[in-house]
Design a protein around this motif. Structure first.
Motif, PDB file in Angstrom:
ATOM      1  N   GLY A 290       0.827  -1.200   0.000  1.00  0.00           N
ATOM      2  CA  GLY A 290       0.000   0.000   0.000  1.00  0.00           C
ATOM      3  C   GLY A 290       0.859   1.246   0.000  1.00  0.00           C
ATOM      4  O   GLY A 290       2.085   1.196  -0.134  1.00  0.00           O
ATOM      5  N   ARG A 291       0.209   2.369   0.187  1.00  0.00           N
ATOM      6  CA  ARG A 291       0.893   3.660   0.130  1.00  0.00           C
ATOM      7  C   ARG A 291       1.773   3.881   1.356  1.00  0.00           C
ATOM      8  O   ARG A 291       1.464   3.406   2.447  1.00  0.00           O
ATOM      9  CB  ARG A 291      -0.124   4.779   0.012  1.00  0.00           C
ATOM     10  CG  ARG A 291      -0.876   4.698  -1.317  1.00  0.00           C
ATOM     11  CD  ARG A 291      -1.811   5.844  -1.495  1.00  0.00           C
ATOM     12  NE  ARG A 291      -1.122   7.109  -1.628  1.00  0.00           N
ATOM     13  CZ  ARG A 291      -0.730   7.639  -2.787  1.00  0.00           C
ATOM     14  NH1 ARG A 291      -0.959   6.997  -3.908  1.00  0.00           N
ATOM     15  NH2 ARG A 291      -0.140   8.811  -2.818  1.00  0.00           N
ATOM     16  N   CYS A 292       2.845   4.627   1.121  1.00  0.00           N
ATOM     17  CA  CYS A 292       3.745   4.993   2.211  1.00  0.00           C
ATOM     18  C   CYS A 292       4.438   6.305   1.841  1.00  0.00           C
ATOM     19  O   CYS A 292       4.271   6.824   0.744  1.00  0.00           O
ATOM     20  CB  CYS A 292       4.776   3.893   2.472  1.00  0.00           C
ATOM     21  SG  CYS A 292       5.938   3.618   1.126  1.00  0.00           S
ATOM     22  N   GLU A 293       5.179   6.834   2.784  1.00  0.00           N
ATOM     23  CA  GLU A 293       6.012   8.013   2.557  1.00  0.00           C
ATOM     24  C   GLU A 293       7.459   7.587   2.703  1.00  0.00           C
ATOM     25  O   GLU A 293       7.793   6.756   3.553  1.00  0.00           O
ATOM     26  CB  GLU A 293       5.694   9.112   3.575  1.00  0.00           C
ATOM     27  CG  GLU A 293       4.328   9.739   3.408  1.00  0.00           C
ATOM     28  CD  GLU A 293       4.212  10.573   2.139  1.00  0.00           C
ATOM     29  OE1 GLU A 293       5.167  11.309   1.819  1.00  0.00           O
ATOM     30  OE2 GLU A 293       3.167  10.487   1.482  1.00  0.00           O
ATOM     31  N   VAL A 294       8.320   8.164   1.874  1.00  0.00           N
ATOM     32  CA  VAL A 294       9.736   7.829   1.852  1.00  0.00           C
ATOM     33  C   VAL A 294      10.536   9.082   2.189  1.00  0.00           C
ATOM     34  O   VAL A 294      10.332  10.135   1.580  1.00  0.00           O
ATOM     35  CB  VAL A 294      10.150   7.324   0.453  1.00  0.00           C
ATOM     36  CG1 VAL A 294      11.644   7.098   0.373  1.00  0.00           C
ATOM     37  CG2 VAL A 294       9.391   6.061   0.094  1.00  0.00           C
TER      38      VAL A 294
ATOM     39  N   ASP B 279      20.465   6.192   4.988  1.00  0.00           N
ATOM     40  CA  ASP B 279      19.324   5.294   5.073  1.00  0.00           C
ATOM     41  C   ASP B 279      18.055   5.976   4.596  1.00  0.00           C
ATOM     42  O   ASP B 279      18.054   7.151   4.249  1.00  0.00           O
ATOM     43  CB  ASP B 279      19.149   4.731   6.489  1.00  0.00           C
ATOM     44  CG  ASP B 279      18.932   5.796   7.543  1.00  0.00           C
ATOM     45  OD1 ASP B 279      18.501   6.908   7.206  1.00  0.00           O
ATOM     46  OD2 ASP B 279      19.181   5.508   8.724  1.00  0.00           O
ATOM     47  N   VAL B 280      16.990   5.204   4.581  1.00  0.00           N
ATOM     48  CA  VAL B 280      15.679   5.676   4.142  1.00  0.00           C
ATOM     49  C   VAL B 280      14.667   5.268   5.196  1.00  0.00           C
ATOM     50  O   VAL B 280      14.699   4.147   5.702  1.00  0.00           O
ATOM     51  CB  VAL B 280      15.311   5.050   2.779  1.00  0.00           C
ATOM     52  CG1 VAL B 280      13.888   5.396   2.389  1.00  0.00           C
ATOM     53  CG2 VAL B 280      16.284   5.502   1.711  1.00  0.00           C
ATOM     54  N   THR B 281      13.781   6.192   5.541  1.00  0.00           N
ATOM     55  CA  THR B 281      12.699   5.880   6.468  1.00  0.00           C
ATOM     56  C   THR B 281      11.405   5.770   5.684  1.00  0.00           C
ATOM     57  O   THR B 281      11.042   6.679   4.937  1.00  0.00           O
ATOM     58  CB  THR B 281      12.565   6.958   7.556  1.00  0.00           C
ATOM     59  OG1 THR B 281      13.798   7.034   8.287  1.00  0.00           O
ATOM     60  CG2 THR B 281      11.430   6.637   8.513  1.00  0.00           C
ATOM     61  N   LEU B 282      10.740   4.640   5.846  1.00  0.00           N
ATOM     62  CA  LEU B 282       9.422   4.421   5.251  1.00  0.00           C
ATOM     63  C   LEU B 282       8.398   4.574   6.363  1.00  0.00           C
ATOM     64  O   LEU B 282       8.587   4.049   7.467  1.00  0.00           O
ATOM     65  CB  LEU B 282       9.316   3.012   4.671  1.00  0.00           C
ATOM     66  CG  LEU B 282      10.343   2.615   3.610  1.00  0.00           C
ATOM     67  CD1 LEU B 282      10.191   1.138   3.259  1.00  0.00           C
ATOM     68  CD2 LEU B 282      10.185   3.464   2.380  1.00  0.00           C
ATOM     69  N   SER B 283       7.331   5.300   6.104  1.00  0.00           N
ATOM     70  CA  SER B 283       6.264   5.433   7.106  1.00  0.00           C
ATOM     71  C   SER B 283       4.923   5.175   6.435  1.00  0.00           C
ATOM     72  O   SER B 283       4.732   5.486   5.265  1.00  0.00           O
ATOM     73  CB  SER B 283       6.303   6.807   7.767  1.00  0.00           C
ATOM     74  OG  SER B 283       6.205   7.835   6.808  1.00  0.00           O
ATOM     75  N   TRP B 284       4.005   4.586   7.197  1.00  0.00           N
ATOM     76  CA  TRP B 284       2.712   4.181   6.659  1.00  0.00           C
ATOM     77  C   TRP B 284       1.679   4.177   7.765  1.00  0.00           C
ATOM     78  O   TRP B 284       1.990   4.258   8.943  1.00  0.00           O
ATOM     79  CB  TRP B 284       2.814   2.798   6.019  1.00  0.00           C
ATOM     80  CG  TRP B 284       3.167   1.708   7.002  1.00  0.00           C
ATOM     81  CD1 TRP B 284       2.284   0.938   7.705  1.00  0.00           C
ATOM     82  CD2 TRP B 284       4.466   1.310   7.432  1.00  0.00           C
ATOM     83  NE1 TRP B 284       2.956   0.067   8.528  1.00  0.00           N
ATOM     84  CE2 TRP B 284       4.317   0.277   8.371  1.00  0.00           C
ATOM     85  CE3 TRP B 284       5.760   1.714   7.101  1.00  0.00           C
ATOM     86  CZ2 TRP B 284       5.391  -0.351   8.993  1.00  0.00           C
ATOM     87  CZ3 TRP B 284       6.833   1.091   7.716  1.00  0.00           C
ATOM     88  CH2 TRP B 284       6.643   0.074   8.645  1.00  0.00           C
ATOM     89  N   SER B 285       0.407   4.088   7.347  1.00  0.00           N
ATOM     90  CA  SER B 285      -0.721   3.956   8.266  1.00  0.00           C
ATOM     91  C   SER B 285      -1.515   2.739   7.867  1.00  0.00           C
ATOM     92  O   SER B 285      -1.733   2.502   6.680  1.00  0.00           O
ATOM     93  CB  SER B 285      -1.627   5.186   8.212  1.00  0.00           C
ATOM     94  OG  SER B 285      -0.931   6.327   8.633  1.00  0.00           O
TER      95      SER B 285
END
Length: 83
Positions: free
Chosen positions: A26-30, A36-42
């Motif tokens: 599903g959708r996330c923010e990068v 590094d990379v932080t992925l965040s989602w709900s």
């Protein structure tokens, strides 16, 4: 600055020394940094006040993130498609 993305394949991360965990599709923010990379989602719908909504985030090494993008497990979205 974060950018929208969509997880369409298997994307995993490790919390500390624990087992690998899979991020739901599903959708996330990068948010990218030099290392590094932080992925965040709900997850879930929640109610009108956001109750019941679960938020998650995971930091993964930049090289691992780039391999997920190259293999199309993560699809980067245009800003217009995030509206």
């Amino acid at each position: 600055m974060s950018r929208p993305a969509q997880i369409i394949g298997t994307v995993e991360y490790r919390e500390g020394e624990g087992a690998q965990m899979t991020i739901r599709k599903g959708r996330c923010e990068v948010e990218e940094s030099a290392q590094d990379v932080t992925l965040s989602w709900s997850d879930g719908q929640g109610d009108s006040d956001g109750e019941g909504l679960t938020h998650g985030s995971a930091a993964i090494p930049l090289a691992v993130y780039k391999s997920y993008v190259a293999s199309r497990a993560i699809e980067l979205l245009d800003e217009e498609s995030s509206a």
